[in-house]
Design an enzyme around this catalytic site. Structure first.
Site, mmCIF file in Angstrom:
data_model
loop_
_atom_site.group_PDB
_atom_site.id
_atom_site.type_symbol
_atom_site.label_atom_id
_atom_site.label_comp_id
_atom_site.label_asym_id
_atom_site.label_seq_id
_atom_site.Cartn_x
_atom_site.Cartn_y
_atom_site.Cartn_z
ATOM 1 N N LYS A 33 -63.822 -10.801 -72.617
ATOM 2 C CA LYS A 33 -64.656 -10.024 -71.697
ATOM 3 C C LYS A 33 -64.070 -10.044 -70.285
ATOM 4 C CE LYS A 33 -69.102 -10.691 -74.088
ATOM 5 N NZ LYS A 33 -69.527 -9.274 -74.149
ATOM 6 N N ARG A 38 -60.476 -7.716 -65.902
ATOM 7 C CA ARG A 38 -59.242 -7.897 -65.130
ATOM 8 C C ARG A 38 -58.318 -6.688 -65.279
ATOM 9 N NH1 ARG A 38 -54.164 -10.523 -66.164
ATOM 10 N NH2 ARG A 38 -53.331 -11.508 -64.299
ATOM 11 N N LYS A 58 -62.530 -28.843 -75.724
ATOM 12 C CA LYS A 58 -62.515 -30.305 -75.751
ATOM 13 C C LYS A 58 -62.072 -30.800 -77.125
ATOM 14 C CE LYS A 58 -65.870 -32.124 -72.387
ATOM 15 N NZ LYS A 58 -64.908 -33.012 -71.732
ATOM 16 N N ARG A 69 -70.594 -41.947 -73.214
ATOM 17 C CA ARG A 69 -70.805 -42.200 -71.789
ATOM 18 C C ARG A 69 -72.176 -41.726 -71.340
ATOM 19 N NH1 ARG A 69 -66.912 -39.361 -70.123
ATOM 20 N NH2 ARG A 69 -67.968 -37.686 -68.975
ATOM 21 N N ARG A 90 -62.002 -21.052 -67.145
ATOM 22 C CA ARG A 90 -61.881 -21.124 -65.691
ATOM 23 C C ARG A 90 -61.307 -19.803 -65.171
ATOM 24 N NH1 ARG A 90 -58.666 -25.991 -64.079
ATOM 25 N NH2 ARG A 90 -60.642 -27.014 -64.572
ATOM 26 N N GLU A 152 -69.081 -22.957 -70.970
ATOM 27 C CA GLU A 152 -69.150 -23.154 -69.522
ATOM 28 C C GLU A 152 -68.012 -22.377 -68.860
ATOM 29 O OE1 GLU A 152 -69.806 -26.928 -66.708
ATOM 30 O OE2 GLU A 152 -67.738 -26.745 -67.404
ATOM 31 N N ALA A 164 -59.154 -28.755 -56.044
ATOM 32 C CA ALA A 164 -59.626 -29.447 -57.246
ATOM 33 C C ALA A 164 -58.464 -30.072 -58.008
ATOM 34 C CB ALA A 164 -60.398 -28.476 -58.138
#
Length: 227
Positions: A33, A38, A58, A69, A90, A152, A164
């Site tokens: 998408k 783009r 992951k 954790r 990202r 995400e 970052a």
């Protein structure tokens, strides 16, 4: 290890691979998408707001480590409910206005459901981290029917992404025990990156509004983010 135990482990790994397969497809749906947007901007507009699209899934070990954790039960249902970054995309944009424009265009698509928004651009983290995180459900069509898969998506400017990356390398080098003077330096760099973003945004709008005859066009209105 007896044969039965080995067979159980093989079966568990296969089930985990099937579990991850859905996230891989969801991640690819979102990436497609974004790539369509783009390419459309590249063909039709004088400015392409998307600089780069990356994605990652992951690993099984990474998921189980995070579950331990966070105190999450290591079951498929619990992982599906509580671990939202198994599939991650990202998006790096040139300017903050581009970030908000692409977020708006992506989240307004009919088959996308917005689960949560974390706006670390408007409200940066204490360490200076800036980014806009959107957690989405996207349908994946499998042989047994459609399933909603959670992905995400992180949106950053080039300056935010550079900061970052530096922060990640610093924490990796010092194994989270970073000297205070480096933490102070990172916080200062985050402020400098934010000022750079603001300056570049202003210059960008001036360039976009320039006309050779000397008349300036009215700045283009950006659609409001509806998330």
């Amino acid at each position: 290890m007896d044969g039965e135990t080995a067979a159980d482990l093989v079966q568990l790994r296969r089930e985990f691979e099937r579990f991850l397969m859905r996230y891989k497809f969801g991640m690819e749906e979102i990436s497609t998408k974004l790539e369509i947007l783009r390419q459309e901007f590249g063909l039709l507009d004088g400015h392409n707001p998307i600089e780069r699209i990356e994605h990652r899934l992951k690993s099984m070990d990474g998921i189980l480590e995070k579950a331990a954790r966070k105190g999450i039960e290591p079951s498929f249902e619990a992982l599906r409910e509580h671990v939202h970054d198994i599939a991650g995309v990202r998006v790096t944009c040139s300017f903050v206005s581009d970030v908000r424009r692409i977020v708006d265009l992506l989240t307004s698509q009919d088959d996308i459901t917005v689960v949560a928004v974390k706006d670390y651009i408007s409200e940066p983290k204490p360490n200076g981290y800036r980014s806009l995180h959107v957690i989405l459900d996207v349908p994946v069509f499998l042989s047994g029917g459609s399933e909603a898969v959670r992905v995400e998506v992180q949106f950053r400017t080039i300056a935010m992404d550079l900061w970052a990356s530096l922060e990640h390398k610093t924490y990796y080098k010092y194994e989270t025990k970073v000297p205070q003077h480096l933490l102070d330096g990172l916080a200062e760099a985050a402020e400098e990156a934010a000022r750079l973003d603001a300056t570049m945004e202003r210059l960008h709008h001036e360039v976009r509004s320039y006309r050779p005859d000397g008349d300036e066009r009215m700045p283009r209105r950006r659609p409001a983010v509806r998330v």
